[in-house]
Every structure is written in structure tokens, then in C-alpha cells.
Motif scaffolding. Structure first.
Motif, PDB file in Angstrom:
ATOM      1  N   ILE A  86      15.112 -16.654   0.016  1.00 58.82           N
ATOM      2  CA  ILE A  86      14.985 -15.261   0.245  1.00 58.82           C
ATOM      3  C   ILE A  86      16.424 -14.737   0.823  1.00 58.82           C
ATOM      4  N   PRO A  87      16.952 -13.773   0.108  1.00 55.75           N
ATOM      5  CA  PRO A  87      18.549 -13.286   0.580  1.00 55.75           C
ATOM      6  C   PRO A  87      18.325 -12.650   1.929  1.00 55.75           C
ATOM      7  N   ARG A  88      19.049 -13.027   2.667  1.00 63.14           N
ATOM      8  CA  ARG A  88      19.365 -12.393   4.040  1.00 63.14           C
ATOM      9  C   ARG A  88      19.607 -10.913   4.080  1.00 63.14           C
ATOM     10  N   ASP A  89      20.139 -10.394   3.082  1.00 65.87           N
ATOM     11  CA  ASP A  89      20.464  -9.117   2.986  1.00 65.87           C
ATOM     12  C   ASP A  89      19.418  -8.217   2.293  1.00 65.87           C
ATOM     13  N   SER A  90      18.192  -8.785   2.119  1.00 68.72           N
ATOM     14  CA  SER A  90      17.076  -8.006   1.583  1.00 68.72           C
ATOM     15  C   SER A  90      16.651  -7.151   2.312  1.00 68.72           C
ATOM     16  N   MET A  91      16.321  -5.774   1.697  1.00 71.49           N
ATOM     17  CA  MET A  91      15.943  -4.475   2.599  1.00 71.49           C
ATOM     18  C   MET A  91      14.578  -4.608   2.369  1.00 71.49           C
ATOM     19  N   THR A  92      13.628  -4.662   3.206  1.00 69.62           N
ATOM     20  CA  THR A  92      12.137  -4.783   2.821  1.00 69.62           C
ATOM     21  C   THR A  92      11.306  -4.184   4.010  1.00 69.62           C
ATOM     22  N   MET A  93       9.955  -3.760   3.541  1.00 65.62           N
ATOM     23  CA  MET A  93       9.363  -3.373   4.849  1.00 65.62           C
ATOM     24  C   MET A  93       9.076  -4.504   5.818  1.00 65.62           C
ATOM     25  N   ALA A  94       8.824  -4.058   6.874  1.00 62.86           N
ATOM     26  CA  ALA A  94       8.647  -4.968   8.145  1.00 62.86           C
ATOM     27  C   ALA A  94       7.748  -4.380   9.129  1.00 62.86           C
ATOM     28  N   VAL A 140       3.363  -4.689   8.017  1.00 68.15           N
ATOM     29  CA  VAL A 140       4.115  -4.308   7.023  1.00 68.15           C
ATOM     30  C   VAL A 140       3.674  -3.037   6.564  1.00 68.15           C
ATOM     31  N   ALA A 141       2.550  -2.950   6.395  1.00 70.54           N
ATOM     32  CA  ALA A 141       1.781  -1.548   5.953  1.00 70.54           C
ATOM     33  C   ALA A 141       2.150  -0.277   6.495  1.00 70.54           C
ATOM     34  N   GLY A 150       2.729 -10.182   4.880  1.00 76.95           N
ATOM     35  CA  GLY A 150       2.703  -8.830   4.463  1.00 76.95           C
ATOM     36  C   GLY A 150       3.029  -8.450   3.561  1.00 76.95           C
ATOM     37  N   LEU A 151       4.091  -8.974   2.818  1.00 68.34           N
ATOM     38  CA  LEU A 151       4.772  -8.624   1.758  1.00 68.34           C
ATOM     39  C   LEU A 151       4.236  -9.287   0.206  1.00 68.34           C
ATOM     40  N   TRP A 175       5.356 -14.534  -6.551  1.00 66.51           N
ATOM     41  CA  TRP A 175       4.738 -14.930  -5.548  1.00 66.51           C
ATOM     42  C   TRP A 175       3.101 -15.248  -5.874  1.00 66.51           C
ATOM     43  N   ALA A 176       2.744 -14.524  -7.050  1.00 61.93           N
ATOM     44  CA  ALA A 176       1.397 -15.025  -7.711  1.00 61.93           C
ATOM     45  C   ALA A 176       1.397 -16.363  -7.857  1.00 61.93           C
TER      46      ALA A 176
END
Length: 495
Positions: free
Chosen positions: A126-134, A145-146, A171-172, A336-337
Motif C-alpha cells: 500500500i503506497p505511503r502517499d495514498s490519500m484515503t478515508m480514515a 472509515v465511513a 473499513g476500506l 480486494w475481492a
């Protein structure tokens, strides 16, 4: 002059000496046995005592369900491995004294997936610079996460430790994390040194001021300190992105896997102990991931082989709000699936990747192929794809209910539609299509409707197939332009 002992007396003395020698031999044998067992217990206690335990269960809140398996059957395992960039104890300040915010980040984040049959291992970076919900507040079980906020990935560890990273992953992705492990810089160095160094290969000269590391083009065996500099080089190689660094790290981990599983290590108990001692000293895990569990997992994958280990990076694209950051592509859903369903990656293109011949579902199949009617729809636009798949199903006993051409782009991968009452039959069909997604659709009747879109995997043999005729050679593929690029751990490190 002493009288000559009688024959009976001499025989008795000889027997006494023999008994004494036997007792001495027995005592020595017992002493050796006790010493050996004691050494085993000492080793176990030593290694077990090295590990730091951390219970994060109370902050995790709602979690994904695990794959249902029959009682006593093996299950797939997902282990989250985090590399902490804490500088404590590494014997140098070359990489800085601490992070800007204080505390550590997890610049390396790996999801290790072990298939239920232990024939496959997938390592997802998982790239360290990923912007995701948290989660906003990782210590609050109700913060998820939701209802969270957007955050850069490596800040999750800084704000809430391993528990925060687990909450964010689950959560993601909907993937259940069974165990976690955190390895720090010091442990990385010591493990490499315990292996006697690790071989790396670079196609360009490296001269990186930030990591104070230089290396000429070609193959080299690096010490622990050198290896730490090598895997952290970023700005002076390629486009300077973290994604290129991940590729180099995956090649390095492949080399470590090759080195650690070689007979050279297994034939050197001293080196093996040093490696395990270094690994456990720098390890923080959940309470259930002790040496007994680790030993059980290691035994279950003893026949896996490096050629059945794949590395893949979460597919990303530029983050619109900050071009120095990335966001996950929609194609990550297929990754993920595959982990959730414990199936091979759809359409992966790893070098030297073994061809999949069958899949083993987590739960045994209950409906035989010859009791299932399948209709195939080609939604990929690739001519002949559905007919080719039908031939591969027919030799396994499936009843073909016809073909159709759908709308190109309407589905990605393989989508299997079925009535709720046909869920067990649909699972058998899904076992033939790695990465397939099951959807309930009461309009399809008693036929299982298979839709093949871009990225659909070609059929494989199902465990309960009818007959033994081999599957036909399949030359048509529905290649996805965003096909997952994988690296096989057994391939040459210079590739």
C-alpha cells in the motif's frame, strides 16, 4: 600377598563395573537429553520473550466477517505487516532522529494473504502517499472509515498505531485482518546481517544524499546498514516516487525470501537462531501471534516455494487535490475481492507466474457441475471469449444454456448472476472463474448467468468437476488496460 579372588568374585566385580558404566552412560544420555530439551525451552523462551505484545482489539469497533469454513478446515489468513520508521536503536542518525510530528510512521505497509490451501501467497504493498478515508479518532471504536476523514496513509500509524491502520484497511477493503506485525529499522538491519547480507541488483549507479548511500550498477551483497539505505532511496532514482521505491523493495523482499528459504540458512543453526533472534527482537504483534502460531503458520507453508509468492501494488492514480499524492483506482476493488474470496488475482501479469489449474474455495462445494446450467454473455468485446469459456466448462460437466453478446464495458471482470435459491450452484460456477463477483438476480430463472467483461479470468478446473478430460488450451484473453502488474518472488532480482 592378597589371596587370588575366586572366579565368582571376579565375575561379580566385572558385572558391577558393567552396571556402573551402564549407569554412567544412562546418566550421560539423560543429561544430554535434559540439556537438549533445556536448550530448546531456553531458545523458545528467549525468542518468545523478545516479542512485544499489543492488544488493539478494544478500539477496532465493527469488523468484516471472515470467510465461512467447515469445522476443522483450514482458512485463509491475512496478516498486516507494517515497517515502523522509528530511529531508536539503529546506531546511526543518518536517517534522521525522529519524524516531524514526533513518533513513528509506517512507510511500508504490506497485506500478506495466505490462501486456505496454502498453495499461494500474495503480498500487497500500500503506497505511503495514498490519500484515503480514515477514522477521525482511531481510539474510539465508533469512529470508522465511513464517518471519517481523508488522510495520507502513513499518518494512520502515527495517529493511532497498528490499530488505526487495521481499522482503515478493514473499513476500506472489507478484508478481515487476522494478525498484525510491526518491524522497526533496527530489526531490518539485524535480520539482513544474520542472513550474511542480501544480494541486490541495480541497473543504474545510485548516489543519494538523503540516505547517504552510494552503489554502482550491477549485483551487490549488502550488509544490514547498506540494505536499509538501499530500500529507502527514493528521490534520486526514476521519477523519485514512492511507487518506484515499492518496486525496488519488492525485488529486495524477493531476494530475502530466496535467501531465507535456502538450505544455506537451514544448515546453519547458529545463523538461523541469529535471524530469528533479530526478527523477534524488533517485532510487535497482536497477543495471538506468538511463536506457537508463527511456527504453525510456517509449517503450513513449508511446501509453498518462492515461485508461489506474488507481490502486487495497489493500483493508483494522481490525487487531484495534490499531484504529489495518489489515490486508489477503481480497479483496486478486484484486488480486494480476490483476497476476500481467496481466489487468484484476475488477469495478473507476473513474470514466471504458474498457470492456475484449479481453485479451492474456503467452503466445500455442494452442487456438482452436471446439475448446473450456465449461460455465458460476452461483455468484453473480445471475439470468441464466451465460446472459449463454454468449452472449458463443458469438459467439466457444466450444462451450457447458450451464449450472448452484451454491452462492452457494462461489467469488469466476471459477474455471475443467480437467483437466491441457486446460491450454492453459483458458488460452483464462481470456483471456475478466479475473482468472479456473485450477484443475486431473480430475473435469471434457474440458469446461472455468467457475464465476461474486460479483465475476466479464463476458467480453471473446479474441485468437484465431472470427468478427467483436460481443459482446452485458451488463447483468448480479455486483457484489462489496468491489468495488475505482479512480481513473482522466484524471478531473477535483476528483472
Amino acid at each position: 600377598m592378597s589371596p587370588e579372588p575366586s572366579p565368582d568374585t571376579r565375575a561379580q566385580r566385572a558385572a558391577t563395573k558393567r552396571h556402573r558404566r551402564r549407569r554412567i552412560a544412562l546418566y550421560l544420555a539423560v543429561a544430554v537429553l535434559v540439556a537438549t530439551v533445556g536448550l530448546g525451552w531456553f531458545t523458545y523462551a528467549k525468542l518468545s520473550g523478545n516479542i512485544t505484545r499489543l492488544d488493539v482489539s478494544k478500539i477496532l469497533g465493527p469488523r468484516p466477517s471472515t470467510a465461512s469454513v467447515s469445522e476443522g478446515a483450514p482458512e485463509a489468513l491475512n496478516i498486516l505487516v507494517m515497517g515502523s520508521d522509528s530511529r531508536q536503536g539503529i546506531g546511526t542518525t543518518e536517517y534522521g532522529k525522529d519524524t516531524v510530528e514526533g513518533g513513528a510512521h509506517s512507510d511500508t505497509n504490506l497485506i500478506v494473504h495466505l490462501s486456505a490451501d496454502r498453495r499461494r501467497a500474495l503480498v500487497v504493498s500500500i503506497p505511503r502517499d495514498s490519500m484515503t478515508m480514515a477514522p477521525k479518532n482511531c481510539n474510539d471504536p465508533n469512529s470508522t472509515v465511513a464517518n471519517g476523514e481523508v488522510r495520507q496513509w502513513n499518518y494512520n500509524f502515527n495517529q493511532g498505531g497498528p490499530g488505526c491502520v487495521i481499522k482503515t484497511v478493514e473499513g476500506l477493503t472489507g478484508i478481515y485482518i487476522h494478525h498484525f506485525a510491526v518491524v522497526d529499522f533496527r530489526g531490518f538491519q539485524d535480520m539482513v546481517d544474520a542472513l550474511g547480507g542480501v544480494e541486490v541488483c541495480t541497473t543504474k549507479d545510485i548516489d543519494d544524499a538523503d540516505s547517504q548511500f552510494t552503489l554502482s550498477e550491477g549485483r551487490h551483497r549488502l550488509s544490514g546498514k547498506e540494505a536499509l539505505g538501499y530500500v529507502r532511496v527514493r528521490k534520486t532514482l526514476g521519477d523519485g516516487s514512492d511507487l518506484n521505491r515499492i518496486k525496488r523493495q519488492q525485488a529486495f523482499l524477493s531476494s530475502v525470501a530466496q535467501e531465507a528459504t535456502s538450505t544455506k540458512l537451514l544448515l546453519r543453526p547458529d545463523r538461523l537462531f541469529s535471524f530469528l533472534n533479530a526478527a523477534t527482537k524488533s517485532l510487535t504483534t497482536d497477543p495471538d501471534l506468538g511463536l506457537t502460531t508463527m511456527s504453525s503458520i510456517a509449517k503450513s507453508v513449508s511446501d509453498l516455494g518462492v515461485h508461489n509468492i506474488e507481490f502486487v501494488t495497489v493500483p493508483t492514480e494522481q490525487y487531484p487535490a495534490d499531484h504529489n499524492r495518489v489515490q486508489w483506482k477503481a480497479s483496486a476493488d478486484a484486488l480486494w475481492a480476490a483476497i476476500r474470496d481467496d481466489t487468484p488475482l484476475p488477469g495478473s501479469t507476473g513474470t514466471s507466474k504458474p498457470t492456475a489449474t484449479s481453485t479451492t474455495p474456503a467452503k466445500p462445494l455442494t452442487v456438482a457441475p452436471d446439475a448446473i446450467t450456465v449461460r455465458l454473455t460476452n461483455d468484453s468485446g473480445v471475439e470468441g471469449l464466451a465460446v472459449q469459456a463454454g468449452s472449458a466448462l463443458a469438459v467439466q460437466g457444466f450444462v451450457l444454456g447458450g451464449y450472448g453478446n452484451g454491452t462492452v464495458g457494462s461489467v469488469k471482470g466476471t459477474v455471475i448472476r443467480h437467483r437466491a435459491a441457486q446460491s450454492e450452484a453459483a458458488r460452483t460456477v464462481a470456483a471456475a472463474f478466479p475473482g468472479a463477483v456473485l450477484k443475486v438476480d431473480e430475473s435469471v430463472g434457474d440458469v446461472i448467468s455468467v457475464h465476461l467483461g474486460i479483465g475476466a479470468a479464463n476458467p480453471v478446473a473446479v474441485p468437484n468437476r465431472v470427468g478427467t478430460e483436460p481443459l482446452p488450451t485458451m488463447t483468448i484473453t480479455a486483457t484489462d488496460p489496468e491489468t495488475l502488474q505482479t512480481r513473482n518472488a522466484g524471478q531473477d532480482i535483476c528483472n
